[in-house]
Scaffold this active site. Structure first.
Site, mmCIF file in Angstrom:
data_model
loop_
_atom_site.group_PDB
_atom_site.id
_atom_site.type_symbol
_atom_site.label_atom_id
_atom_site.label_comp_id
_atom_site.label_asym_id
_atom_site.label_seq_id
_atom_site.Cartn_x
_atom_site.Cartn_y
_atom_site.Cartn_z
ATOM 1 N N GLY A 29 114.442 18.193 -2.292
ATOM 2 C CA GLY A 29 115.378 18.003 -3.402
ATOM 3 C C GLY A 29 116.365 16.876 -3.227
ATOM 4 O O GLY A 29 117.404 16.857 -3.887
ATOM 5 N N SER A 30 116.043 15.887 -2.378
ATOM 6 C CA SER A 30 116.993 14.776 -2.245
ATOM 7 C C SER A 30 117.046 13.951 -3.527
ATOM 8 O O SER A 30 118.104 13.437 -3.889
ATOM 9 C CB SER A 30 116.661 13.903 -1.036
ATOM 10 O OG SER A 30 115.486 13.161 -1.246
ATOM 11 N N ASN A 31 115.938 13.844 -4.229
ATOM 12 C CA ASN A 31 115.974 13.117 -5.506
ATOM 13 C C ASN A 31 116.685 13.927 -6.581
ATOM 14 O O ASN A 31 117.407 13.365 -7.408
ATOM 15 C CB ASN A 31 114.563 12.729 -5.954
ATOM 16 C CG ASN A 31 114.078 11.493 -5.220
ATOM 17 O OD1 ASN A 31 114.481 10.377 -5.534
ATOM 18 N ND2 ASN A 31 113.247 11.691 -4.209
ATOM 19 N N LYS B 248 96.297 27.580 -14.617
ATOM 20 C CA LYS B 248 97.367 26.585 -14.773
ATOM 21 C C LYS B 248 97.958 26.670 -16.173
ATOM 22 O O LYS B 248 99.173 26.560 -16.360
ATOM 23 C CB LYS B 248 96.795 25.187 -14.531
ATOM 24 C CG LYS B 248 97.843 24.101 -14.681
ATOM 25 C CD LYS B 248 97.289 22.708 -14.471
ATOM 26 C CE LYS B 248 97.198 22.375 -13.016
ATOM 27 N NZ LYS B 248 97.015 20.943 -12.758
ATOM 28 N N MET C 43 104.961 18.654 -6.461
ATOM 29 C CA MET C 43 103.669 18.300 -5.887
ATOM 30 C C MET C 43 102.510 19.020 -6.590
ATOM 31 O O MET C 43 101.722 19.739 -5.962
ATOM 32 C CB MET C 43 103.664 18.586 -4.383
ATOM 33 C CG MET C 43 104.754 17.820 -3.638
ATOM 34 S SD MET C 43 104.817 16.047 -4.034
ATOM 35 C CE MET C 43 103.808 15.415 -2.718
ATOM 36 N N ARG C 44 102.412 18.782 -7.891
ATOM 37 C CA ARG C 44 101.439 19.480 -8.706
ATOM 38 C C ARG C 44 101.082 18.573 -9.890
ATOM 39 O O ARG C 44 101.946 17.830 -10.361
ATOM 40 C CB ARG C 44 102.140 20.746 -9.220
ATOM 41 C CG ARG C 44 101.305 21.863 -9.645
ATOM 42 C CD ARG C 44 102.138 23.142 -9.657
ATOM 43 N NE ARG C 44 102.202 23.715 -8.323
ATOM 44 C CZ ARG C 44 101.190 24.335 -7.746
ATOM 45 N NH1 ARG C 44 100.046 24.495 -8.372
ATOM 46 N NH2 ARG C 44 101.316 24.817 -6.523
ATOM 47 N N ASN D 3 107.961 10.557 -13.502
ATOM 48 C CA ASN D 3 107.729 10.933 -12.106
ATOM 49 C C ASN D 3 108.188 9.791 -11.197
ATOM 50 O O ASN D 3 108.164 8.635 -11.598
ATOM 51 C CB ASN D 3 106.229 11.190 -11.885
ATOM 52 C CG ASN D 3 105.908 11.584 -10.459
ATOM 53 O OD1 ASN D 3 106.624 12.381 -9.841
ATOM 54 N ND2 ASN D 3 104.848 11.014 -9.896
ATOM 55 N N HIS E 299 107.363 8.158 -7.395
ATOM 56 C CA HIS E 299 106.330 8.203 -6.355
ATOM 57 C C HIS E 299 106.639 7.155 -5.280
ATOM 58 O O HIS E 299 106.968 6.012 -5.609
ATOM 59 C CB HIS E 299 104.954 7.942 -6.975
ATOM 60 C CG HIS E 299 103.845 8.048 -5.980
ATOM 61 N ND1 HIS E 299 103.346 9.268 -5.544
ATOM 62 C CD2 HIS E 299 103.178 7.095 -5.295
ATOM 63 C CE1 HIS E 299 102.413 9.045 -4.641
ATOM 64 N NE2 HIS E 299 102.284 7.748 -4.473
HETATM 65 C C1 GAR Z 1 109.869 11.843 -2.798
HETATM 66 O O1 GAR Z 1 109.749 10.828 -1.836
HETATM 67 C C2 GAR Z 1 108.957 11.594 -3.978
HETATM 68 O O2 GAR Z 1 108.799 10.249 -4.266
HETATM 69 C C3 GAR Z 1 107.672 12.209 -3.509
HETATM 70 O O3 GAR Z 1 108.070 13.375 -2.855
HETATM 71 C C4 GAR Z 1 109.340 13.162 -2.222
HETATM 72 C C5 GAR Z 1 110.250 14.320 -2.551
HETATM 73 O O4 GAR Z 1 111.437 14.257 -1.808
HETATM 74 N N1 GAR Z 1 106.769 12.468 -4.593
HETATM 75 C C6 GAR Z 1 105.450 12.346 -4.518
HETATM 76 O O5 GAR Z 1 104.851 12.053 -3.506
HETATM 77 C C7 GAR Z 1 104.711 12.594 -5.824
HETATM 78 N N2 GAR Z 1 103.318 12.295 -5.687
HETATM 79 P P1 GAR Z 1 112.707 15.086 -2.246
HETATM 80 O O6 GAR Z 1 112.267 16.541 -2.431
HETATM 81 O O7 GAR Z 1 113.675 14.944 -1.124
HETATM 82 O O8 GAR Z 1 113.226 14.504 -3.538
#
Ligand code: GAR
Length: 189
Positions: A12-14, A62, A87-88, A104, A106
């Site tokens: 959840g840092s984003n 789903k 991640m889905r 999203n 990435h």
């Molecule tokens: C992030 O780096 C995001 O870009 C990546 O998961 C991480 C989540 O970090 N997303 C993917 O790889 C999507 N395919 P966070 O939980 O600290 O935000």
């Protein structure tokens, strides 16, 4: 302000970067999480954001899982969805209800290194430059129209861990910025 939901599966840092943004152009009213126990759930509570935690394994398909999410999103008046480490792959239920309203982030320069562990993939491939992409989602894995990208250099003496720290630093600035600019341009249309 328009209402938005963040979908996340992990740390959840984003999510936190979005919440900390001083002039976010929307209200994040809901966190949707598919992983009971994920750290992002506690983070949402600390920002007083309502959490909606659903384990997809508890649903027969789903479609059924997403229908349950959709009901909640509609109840809360959510207009935008920001995937932040969710991640889905979104199915047609969500895609149809939120066409061009799901973004999203990435950790690579798409279309390079889609899917899981994009940072590790780029590191092991030995490329000199990787980065971050913000895009609208479609039915594919990290495909869909690209909105913004930012490069991150990989240095000869780099480690995967250091690279990850630099990539996430870029993510935390880029994502809220792009969210704001898309919401503002949407408002003007
Ligand atoms: C992030 O780096 C995001 O870009 C990546 O998961 C991480 C989540 O970090 N997303 C993917 O790889 C999507 N395919 P966070 O939980 O600290 O935000």
């Amino acid at each position: 302000k328009v209402k938005a939901a963040v979908f996340a599966s992990g740390n959840g840092s984003n999510f936190e970067a979005i919440m900390k943004h001083e002039k976010l152009a929307c209200d994040v009213v809901l966190l949707v999480c598919d992983k009971p126990g994920a750290s992002v759930i506690e983070k949402a509570s600390s920002y007083s954001v309502q959490t909606f935690v659903l384990n997809p394994e508890d649903f027969e398909s789903k479609g059924k899982y997403e229908e349950e999410i959709l009901i909640k999103l509609e109840q809360e008046g959510v207009e935008w969805i920001f995937l932040a480490g969710y991640m889905r792959i979104a199915g047609e239920t969500l895609l149809h209800a939120y066409e061009r309203k799901i973004m999203n982030i990435h950790p690579s320069l798409l279309p390079a290194f889609p899917g899981k562990d994009a940072i590790g993939q780029a590191f092991r491939a030995g490329v000199a430059v990787t980065g971050v992409t913000v895009h609208f989602i479609d039915e594919g894995v990290d495909t869909g129209p690209i909105i913004a990208q930012e490069q991150v250099e990989i240095f000869p003496e780099d480690t995967e861990e250091l690279l990850k720290i630099r990539i996430q630093k870029v993510e935390h600035v880029l994502y809220p910025t792009v969210i704001n600019s898309i919401l503002l341009s949407d408002k003007m249309e």
